[in-house]
Design a protein around this motif. Sequence first.
Motif, PDB file in Angstrom:
ATOM      1  N   UNK A  54       0.816  -1.216   0.000  1.00 14.16           N
ATOM      2  CA  UNK A  54       0.000   0.000   0.000  1.00 14.16           C
ATOM      3  C   UNK A  54       0.850   1.266   0.000  1.00 14.16           C
ATOM      4  N   UNK A  55       2.156   1.125   0.149  1.00 12.97           N
ATOM      5  CA  UNK A  55       3.049   2.290   0.179  1.00 12.97           C
ATOM      6  C   UNK A  55       3.359   2.773  -1.234  1.00 12.97           C
ATOM      7  N   UNK A  56       3.899   3.968  -1.343  1.00 20.03           N
ATOM      8  CA  UNK A  56       4.294   4.507  -2.643  1.00 20.03           C
ATOM      9  C   UNK A  56       5.283   3.556  -3.322  1.00 20.03           C
ATOM     10  N   UNK A  57       6.283   3.109  -2.565  1.00 18.05           N
ATOM     11  CA  UNK A  57       7.259   2.177  -3.131  1.00 18.05           C
ATOM     12  C   UNK A  57       6.585   0.882  -3.564  1.00 18.05           C
ATOM     13  N   UNK A  58       5.703   0.361  -2.715  1.00 14.21           N
ATOM     14  CA  UNK A  58       5.018  -0.896  -3.016  1.00 14.21           C
ATOM     15  C   UNK A  58       4.143  -0.821  -4.249  1.00 14.21           C
ATOM     16  N   UNK A  59       3.585   0.345  -4.499  1.00 10.90           N
ATOM     17  CA  UNK A  59       2.767   0.515  -5.712  1.00 10.90           C
ATOM     18  C   UNK A  59       3.644   0.549  -6.966  1.00 10.90           C
ATOM     19  N   UNK A  60       4.863   1.045  -6.820  1.00  6.60           N
ATOM     20  CA  UNK A  60       5.787   1.092  -7.960  1.00  6.60           C
ATOM     21  C   UNK A  60       6.565  -0.214  -8.122  1.00  6.60           C
ATOM     22  N   UNK A  61       6.838  -0.882  -7.013  1.00  3.98           N
ATOM     23  CA  UNK A  61       7.571  -2.148  -7.019  1.00  3.98           C
ATOM     24  C   UNK A  61       6.753  -3.146  -6.197  1.00  3.98           C
ATOM     25  N   UNK A  62       5.738  -3.756  -6.831  1.00  4.57           N
ATOM     26  CA  UNK A  62       4.833  -4.634  -6.079  1.00  4.57           C
ATOM     27  C   UNK A  62       5.403  -6.030  -5.820  1.00  4.57           C
ATOM     28  N   UNK A  63       6.566  -6.064  -5.171  1.00  7.15           N
ATOM     29  CA  UNK A  63       7.198  -7.318  -4.766  1.00  7.15           C
ATOM     30  C   UNK A  63       7.489  -7.196  -3.274  1.00  7.15           C
ATOM     31  N   UNK A  64       6.794  -7.985  -2.468  1.00  9.72           N
ATOM     32  CA  UNK A  64       7.049  -7.934  -1.027  1.00  9.72           C
ATOM     33  C   UNK A  64       8.483  -8.369  -0.763  1.00  9.72           C
ATOM     34  N   UNK A  65       9.188  -7.547  -0.004  1.00  9.06           N
ATOM     35  CA  UNK A  65      10.575  -7.847   0.334  1.00  9.06           C
ATOM     36  C   UNK A  65      10.929  -7.167   1.640  1.00  9.06           C
ATOM     37  N   UNK A  66      11.907  -7.736   2.322  1.00 11.48           N
ATOM     38  CA  UNK A  66      12.455  -7.177   3.559  1.00 11.48           C
ATOM     39  C   UNK A  66      11.366  -6.809   4.566  1.00 11.48           C
ATOM     40  N   UNK A  67      10.367  -7.703   4.689  1.00  8.74           N
ATOM     41  CA  UNK A  67       9.325  -7.475   5.686  1.00  8.74           C
ATOM     42  C   UNK A  67       9.909  -7.778   7.061  1.00  8.74           C
ATOM     43  N   UNK A  68       9.787  -6.817   7.951  1.00 10.48           N
ATOM     44  CA  UNK A  68      10.394  -6.902   9.289  1.00 10.48           C
ATOM     45  C   UNK A  68      10.091  -8.241   9.945  1.00 10.48           C
ATOM     46  N   UNK A  69      11.164  -8.873  10.423  1.00 12.11           N
ATOM     47  CA  UNK A  69      11.035 -10.130  11.141  1.00 12.11           C
ATOM     48  C   UNK A  69      11.113 -11.383  10.279  1.00 12.11           C
ATOM     49  N   UNK A  70      11.146 -11.222   8.948  1.00 11.42           N
ATOM     50  CA  UNK A  70      11.204 -12.392   8.073  1.00 11.42           C
ATOM     51  C   UNK A  70      12.659 -12.763   7.771  1.00 11.42           C
ATOM     52  N   UNK A  71      12.858 -13.960   7.230  1.00  8.98           N
ATOM     53  CA  UNK A  71      14.189 -14.403   6.830  1.00  8.98           C
ATOM     54  C   UNK A  71      14.758 -13.468   5.749  1.00  8.98           C
ATOM     55  N   UNK A  72      13.932 -12.997   4.850  1.00 13.14           N
ATOM     56  CA  UNK A  72      14.383 -12.098   3.785  1.00 13.14           C
ATOM     57  C   UNK A  72      14.897 -10.770   4.307  1.00 13.14           C
ATOM     58  N   UNK A  73      14.413 -10.346   5.466  1.00 11.01           N
ATOM     59  CA  UNK A  73      14.802  -9.077   6.090  1.00 11.01           C
ATOM     60  C   UNK A  73      16.159  -9.173   6.766  1.00 11.01           C
ATOM     61  N   UNK A  74      16.566 -10.381   7.120  1.00  8.75           N
ATOM     62  CA  UNK A  74      17.796 -10.575   7.875  1.00  8.75           C
ATOM     63  C   UNK A  74      19.041 -10.309   7.026  1.00  8.75           C
TER      64      UNK A  74
END
Length: 173
Positions: A54-74
Amino acid sequence: MDVLVVIDMQNDFIDGSLGTKEAQAILPNVEEKIKNFKGTVLFTRDTHEKTYLDSREGMSLPVCHCLKGTKGWEINSRLKEYVKEEPIDKPTFGSRFLAEKLVEMNEAEKIESVTLIGVCTDICVISNALVIRSFLPELPITVDASCCAGVSKCSHENALEAMKMCQIEIEGL
């Protein structure tokens, strides 16, 4: 004092949802640079919440990444042993929190230079180099190109050229 800033060397940017072969390829260079650096090493961590799309970045790059607490964020496991203090979480490309920390450090003990490495050259590395330049305009800033990877080879090279124009030294070409 010299400072090395490791930008966003997180799983999602290396072999996760936004990973690239280029990011994987620089991992040994990044580890070697950190291991041999004589000075303070800081890490940043791209940090998004579950509402990222729902963020400005997310609307331009709709790929969930670096979500706090996930393995991808580490921070990548190969680099974790070099993290001596909590990484600086940044909700967007360039971090005023990083720049403010450097200003505070510089007031306590003069920083002689800052070197940036990491990903993505063309988004977060360039953004942080320019934010640091605006907060500490007289500070020598270097980017080690051999320890950076961009979204593409072309955009990586374009970012390096743009940083040169802003009086940021580029090494490792």
